[in-house]
Design an enzyme around this catalytic site. Sequence first.
Site, PDB file in Angstrom:
ATOM      1  N   PHE A   1       0.743  10.341  -6.612  1.00  0.00           N
ATOM      2  CA  PHE A   1      -0.811  10.363  -7.245  1.00  0.00           C
ATOM      3  C   PHE A   1      -1.596  11.725  -6.409  1.00  0.00           C
ATOM      4  O   PHE A   1      -2.534  11.973  -6.831  1.00  0.00           O
ATOM      5  CB  PHE A   1      -1.175   9.231  -6.863  1.00  0.00           C
ATOM      6  CG  PHE A   1      -1.063   8.583  -5.285  1.00  0.00           C
ATOM      7  CD1 PHE A   1      -0.036   8.139  -5.074  1.00  0.00           C
ATOM      8  CD2 PHE A   1      -2.108   8.827  -4.423  1.00  0.00           C
ATOM      9  CE1 PHE A   1       0.115   7.617  -3.880  1.00  0.00           C
ATOM     10  CE2 PHE A   1      -2.044   8.414  -3.184  1.00  0.00           C
ATOM     11  CZ  PHE A   1      -0.952   7.870  -2.805  1.00  0.00           C
TER      12      PHE A   1
ATOM     13  N   PHE B   1       1.018  -1.081  -0.050  1.00  0.00           N
ATOM     14  CA  PHE B   1      -0.053   0.051   0.076  1.00  0.00           C
ATOM     15  C   PHE B   1       0.896   1.214   0.138  1.00  0.00           C
ATOM     16  O   PHE B   1       2.132   1.058   0.541  1.00  0.00           O
ATOM     17  CB  PHE B   1      -0.731   0.009   1.387  1.00  0.00           C
ATOM     18  CG  PHE B   1      -1.923   1.182   0.993  1.00  0.00           C
ATOM     19  CD1 PHE B   1      -2.848   1.368   0.176  1.00  0.00           C
ATOM     20  CD2 PHE B   1      -1.771   2.381   1.785  1.00  0.00           C
ATOM     21  CE1 PHE B   1      -3.611   2.340  -0.174  1.00  0.00           C
ATOM     22  CE2 PHE B   1      -2.390   3.407   1.595  1.00  0.00           C
ATOM     23  CZ  PHE B   1      -3.491   3.566   0.791  1.00  0.00           C
TER      24      PHE B   1
END
Length: 459
Positions: free
Chosen positions: A450, A125
């Site tokens: 991101f 993650f």
Amino acid sequence: MRKRSWAEPYKIKMVELLKMTTQAEREHAIVEAGYNTFLLKSEDVYIDLLTDSGVGAMSDRQWAGIMMGDESYAGSRNFYHMRDTIEEYYSYKFTVPTHQGRGAENILSQILIKDGDYVPGNMYFTTTRLHQELAGGTFVDVIIDEAHDAESEHPFKGNVDFDKLNQLVEKVGAEKIPYICIATCVNMAGGQPISMENMGAVRTWCDLHNILLVHDMTRVAENAFFIQQREAGYENKTVKEIVYEICALTDAATMSSKKDAMVNIGGFLAMNDESLYEKSCELVVVYEGLHTYGGMAGRDMEALAIGIKESVQDDHMRARIGQIAYLGERLERNGVPIVKPYGGHAIFLDARAMLSHIPQEQYPAQALAAALYVESGIRAMERGVVSAGRNKLTGENYMPKLELVRLTIPRRVYTQAHMDVTAESVVEVMENAASLKGLRFTYEPQVLRFFQGRFEPLS
Ligand code: PLI
């Protein structure tokens, strides 16, 4: 038994009005946001499927708990309620509150990882891997190959591949592996669960090699529901019982309670080992706050304790997963390529298949998320090469096999009609996919790019 739908086990008591926008307004907004849905203003969004984190609807009981906040600097009554609830429902003896999941990841990584260590996990993650790297470690993916295949219908794509684990031990030695990090309902694999059998085998493997087993328990209740539905021997157990059994197999846990436990903010680091607890208490005061609030208000700890109890109710979970499956079925019926089986918190669109004319270097999933917003005001999230980032040593882009757009469903927030509009909009974008162009970065942050990266379309 007669068949019944999954209708929600609650009714709506208060609503939040949404602004409707025109396509021209959305075209302007996405340019302003640098084609990054994280940079849109939320008031310009109609249906917000960016994340399921911190955006769930709290119950009347949780809101009542907010009014019961004991805002003392030290020893708040709500901390003890939260701590006792964590021990009762999740088994961990010691709890250190943190402002959210990544606060717990930071503390744990700093304590356990030394320069040159390796941390295996069932897929990465974003924030978890970054904290491991910042502490001097290297993440190693040991999830089964099926997890990287959008079309594989393996019921437990979150499972660990023991050949990969054993190869790592042979290569670097067990002393270089401080712990293995196992996520329940693996986010980046499409919200896919790990089986109890596999989790038990990881426990045995850790005991054999004297390696700690750390649990990223952000979506443990959703994982437990899938075990109940899919794993032999668990059909008559409750989600609550299965959640406890999973946690009891592990040594420590990091938790973002903004997901399963339906609070707007909050998380914790929990463990059974007292010396790890003492070290965590020393660090939490540096980064978060005193060890009895760790960056949370008393009222938030109270809402969190109540949210844990609500999150493991079978009726709640049946409606939660039922809503996601409803969206998945509608998309599939219309030929939209999605990750199968349906995930626990989201449906993931296969951008590689939908936008096959755009190479991965041109960020197809980022382009698809932007196009969906322009089409209907639905905000989704890229989960592909942009999220994967760059290798810290080579500077090269990681090129994940999965190039996905995540339609994440907040808990208890949207109705079936919102799911219908979402499915119709995705189909519309798919039908016009040939007209979409790839993107290039105009600004690329060094870490977690991101979140704040900006793009423009290639001509
Ligand atoms: O956003 P945090 O710091 O409360 O939690 C970080 C985090 C850790 N593990 C996992 C599996 C996550 O999904 C996670 C956060 N996820 C976000 C924000 C998401 O949108 O999926």
